[in-house]
Design a protein around this motif. Sequence first.
Motif, PDB file in Angstrom:
ATOM      1  N   LYS A  17      -9.242  13.162  -5.571  1.00 36.79           N
ATOM      2  CA  LYS A  17      -8.509  13.341  -6.832  1.00 36.79           C
ATOM      3  C   LYS A  17      -7.076  12.836  -6.717  1.00 36.79           C
ATOM      4  O   LYS A  17      -6.120  13.498  -7.131  1.00 36.79           O
ATOM      5  N   GLU A  18      -6.981  11.624  -6.156  1.00 35.90           N
ATOM      6  CA  GLU A  18      -5.670  10.987  -5.999  1.00 35.90           C
ATOM      7  C   GLU A  18      -5.467   9.908  -7.061  1.00 35.90           C
ATOM      8  O   GLU A  18      -6.407   9.451  -7.701  1.00 35.90           O
ATOM      9  N   LYS A  19      -4.243   9.499  -7.215  1.00 30.66           N
ATOM     10  CA  LYS A  19      -3.917   8.369  -8.072  1.00 30.66           C
ATOM     11  C   LYS A  19      -3.731   7.129  -7.211  1.00 30.66           C
ATOM     12  O   LYS A  19      -3.418   7.232  -6.032  1.00 30.66           O
ATOM     13  N   VAL A  20      -3.931   5.968  -7.844  1.00 32.29           N
ATOM     14  CA  VAL A  20      -3.776   4.712  -7.113  1.00 32.29           C
ATOM     15  C   VAL A  20      -2.381   4.590  -6.530  1.00 32.29           C
ATOM     16  O   VAL A  20      -2.173   4.034  -5.463  1.00 32.29           O
ATOM     17  N   GLN A  21      -1.401   5.138  -7.223  1.00 32.21           N
ATOM     18  CA  GLN A  21      -0.015   5.008  -6.780  1.00 32.21           C
ATOM     19  C   GLN A  21       0.302   5.896  -5.573  1.00 32.21           C
ATOM     20  O   GLN A  21       1.258   5.630  -4.846  1.00 32.21           O
ATOM     21  N   SER A  22      -0.475   6.932  -5.357  1.00 27.89           N
ATOM     22  CA  SER A  22      -0.181   7.834  -4.237  1.00 27.89           C
ATOM     23  C   SER A  22      -1.473   8.216  -3.508  1.00 27.89           C
ATOM     24  O   SER A  22      -1.910   9.361  -3.575  1.00 27.89           O
ATOM     25  N   PRO A  23      -2.050   7.263  -2.770  1.00 29.34           N
ATOM     26  CA  PRO A  23      -3.370   7.488  -2.183  1.00 29.34           C
ATOM     27  C   PRO A  23      -3.336   7.798  -0.693  1.00 29.34           C
ATOM     28  O   PRO A  23      -4.038   7.157   0.097  1.00 29.34           O
ATOM     29  N   ALA A  24      -2.561   8.749  -0.283  1.00 33.74           N
ATOM     30  CA  ALA A  24      -2.396   9.011   1.148  1.00 33.74           C
ATOM     31  C   ALA A  24      -3.722   9.355   1.827  1.00 33.74           C
ATOM     32  O   ALA A  24      -4.068   8.789   2.872  1.00 33.74           O
ATOM     33  N   LYS A  25      -4.480  10.281   1.266  1.00 27.81           N
ATOM     34  CA  LYS A  25      -5.744  10.664   1.876  1.00 27.81           C
ATOM     35  C   LYS A  25      -6.769   9.537   1.822  1.00 27.81           C
ATOM     36  O   LYS A  25      -7.547   9.339   2.760  1.00 27.81           O
ATOM     37  N   THR A  26      -6.761   8.801   0.722  1.00 23.97           N
ATOM     38  CA  THR A  26      -7.696   7.681   0.596  1.00 23.97           C
ATOM     39  C   THR A  26      -7.379   6.596   1.612  1.00 23.97           C
ATOM     40  O   THR A  26      -8.288   6.028   2.240  1.00 23.97           O
ATOM     41  N   ASP A  27      -6.106   6.302   1.804  1.00 24.54           N
ATOM     42  CA  ASP A  27      -5.717   5.308   2.807  1.00 24.54           C
ATOM     43  C   ASP A  27      -6.177   5.736   4.199  1.00 24.54           C
ATOM     44  O   ASP A  27      -6.686   4.919   4.984  1.00 24.54           O
ATOM     45  N   ALA A  28      -6.031   7.004   4.517  1.00 28.16           N
ATOM     46  CA  ALA A  28      -6.461   7.508   5.824  1.00 28.16           C
ATOM     47  C   ALA A  28      -7.979   7.385   5.982  1.00 28.16           C
ATOM     48  O   ALA A  28      -8.481   7.003   7.047  1.00 28.16           O
ATOM     49  N   PHE A  29      -8.703   7.710   4.914  1.00 25.18           N
ATOM     50  CA  PHE A  29     -10.163   7.596   4.918  1.00 25.18           C
ATOM     51  C   PHE A  29     -10.604   6.149   5.116  1.00 25.18           C
ATOM     52  O   PHE A  29     -11.463   5.839   5.951  1.00 25.18           O
ATOM     53  N   ILE A  30      -9.999   5.229   4.362  1.00 24.09           N
ATOM     54  CA  ILE A  30     -10.375   3.810   4.454  1.00 24.09           C
ATOM     55  C   ILE A  30     -10.007   3.243   5.824  1.00 24.09           C
ATOM     56  O   ILE A  30     -10.739   2.420   6.392  1.00 24.09           O
ATOM     57  N   LYS A  31      -8.895   3.684   6.369  1.00 23.30           N
ATOM     58  CA  LYS A  31      -8.497   3.206   7.698  1.00 23.30           C
ATOM     59  C   LYS A  31      -9.538   3.586   8.745  1.00 23.30           C
ATOM     60  O   LYS A  31      -9.897   2.785   9.617  1.00 23.30           O
ATOM     61  N   LYS A  32     -10.063   4.793   8.663  1.00 27.57           N
ATOM     62  CA  LYS A  32     -11.122   5.213   9.589  1.00 27.57           C
ATOM     63  C   LYS A  32     -12.399   4.410   9.368  1.00 27.57           C
ATOM     64  O   LYS A  32     -13.083   4.013  10.315  1.00 27.57           O
ATOM     65  N   LEU A  33     -12.738   4.175   8.100  1.00 29.46           N
ATOM     66  CA  LEU A  33     -13.941   3.393   7.784  1.00 29.46           C
ATOM     67  C   LEU A  33     -13.840   1.979   8.353  1.00 29.46           C
ATOM     68  O   LEU A  33     -14.767   1.479   8.996  1.00 29.46           O
ATOM     69  N   LEU A  34     -12.694   1.342   8.134  1.00 31.07           N
ATOM     70  CA  LEU A  34     -12.512  -0.031   8.616  1.00 31.07           C
ATOM     71  C   LEU A  34     -12.465  -0.094  10.137  1.00 31.07           C
ATOM     72  O   LEU A  34     -12.849  -1.103  10.733  1.00 31.07           O
ATOM     73  N   ALA A  35     -12.035   0.974  10.768  1.00 31.97           N
ATOM     74  CA  ALA A  35     -12.043   1.022  12.229  1.00 31.97           C
ATOM     75  C   ALA A  35     -13.466   1.002  12.770  1.00 31.97           C
ATOM     76  O   ALA A  35     -13.691   0.648  13.933  1.00 31.97           O
ATOM     77  N   ASN A  36     -14.423   1.379  11.967  1.00 30.07           N
ATOM     78  CA  ASN A  36     -15.827   1.387  12.374  1.00 30.07           C
ATOM     79  C   ASN A  36     -16.549   0.070  12.121  1.00 30.07           C
ATOM     80  O   ASN A  36     -17.719  -0.080  12.480  1.00 30.07           O
TER      81      ASN A  36
END
Length: 391
Positions: A226-245
């Motif tokens: 439930k984040e906004k595009v302008q403030s996606p801290a949790k989403t960025d962390a999630f995507i970073k883990k996904l891309l690490a895989n």
Amino acid sequence: MQPNKKSGQKTSHKHINARASFAIQPKSIGKVLTNRFSFTVNLTSSFGLGSVLAAAVLITGCNPTEANQNDAANEAKNIDLLNVSYDVSRDFYKDYNPLFNANYQQKHPSIKVNINQSHGGSSKQALSVANGLQADVVTLNQESDMNLLVEKGLVASDWQQALPNNAVPYTSTMVLLVRAGNPKGIKDWADLARNDIAVVLPNPKTSGTARYAFLGAYGYGLHHFKEKVQSPAKTDAFIKKLLANVVTYDNGARAATTSFTQRGLGDVLITTENEANLVAQQFAVGQVDIVYPSYSIEIANPVAVVTAVTDTASKTKAANAYLKGLWDKPAQELMAEMYMRPSDEQVLAAHKDTLPDIETFEPVAVFGPWAEIMDTFFVDGGRFDQLARTK
């Protein structure tokens, strides 16, 4: 796994027999050719142009203008069209082309259309056309790729109004392709960030499908957290883990399919619904399962005539007919049979068993126009590069 039903979000649906030719060179020799024989006429400065033209008329039984008209009419009997497309569409167009040819030849018995195909990552294909590949039509999977061709003056600026449904004959969505029996228990996008998961994904720098995959996961993160595009801290962390895989970034979606099915890389392949079904039914029967995420992205697949090419070669009429045929019932049925979501609502509804309702979002509704999406996520140094930089 059964997909969730839609809940307020938009749902994906969706040579010539006689020829006179001559060279006129004062104080030289010119040649006059007919379809049955040729001979040489000596031209000296005492011969005028009118005498030569008269000789040509007597020899051929027609005047040069009529001959040129005959040339054009006969050459029009064979039209070559090049369809430059994205990689996982090759199987559909391989089957659509004979459908189109049969219909077109019935309407134009004297004309034969030869269709050639070129396939690769959508953005890579668009760049090839921009750099000189003589495409007659482009059938891509991302609006920004089409916009590049508009900017280059190759595709008309009103290409979306030239065909129904904003020139999108079918849509698709992103799904997760896993090993048979789903041994890792992958159920949704969130599982792809686990430490025990190896992901296969095309390269978002060259593949439109990969961009949709990235945006699908990112959009899920924004929705889930439930984040906004302008403030996606949790989403960025999630995507970073996904891309690490991610264990490989292939140039295109079909190459990624090969890595997953033939090279045995990864636990999950992020790919389009139609490609996943094709793999499950043809390429790797009994070896894979399809998992529908709870929330995914709608993929629009735009098409357009490259008028800068077809206008100069007198092929625009045939090229337009080729693309318009995509909205005919037989073509729409073929799309559904190949797990693409046709724009014809009746055809789509008749295939709900294989094309179930899913909750999706449109990328422009979440992230803004495609130009903004590209500038934010996929330019060099953009958010994709930032999140994929370290593992």
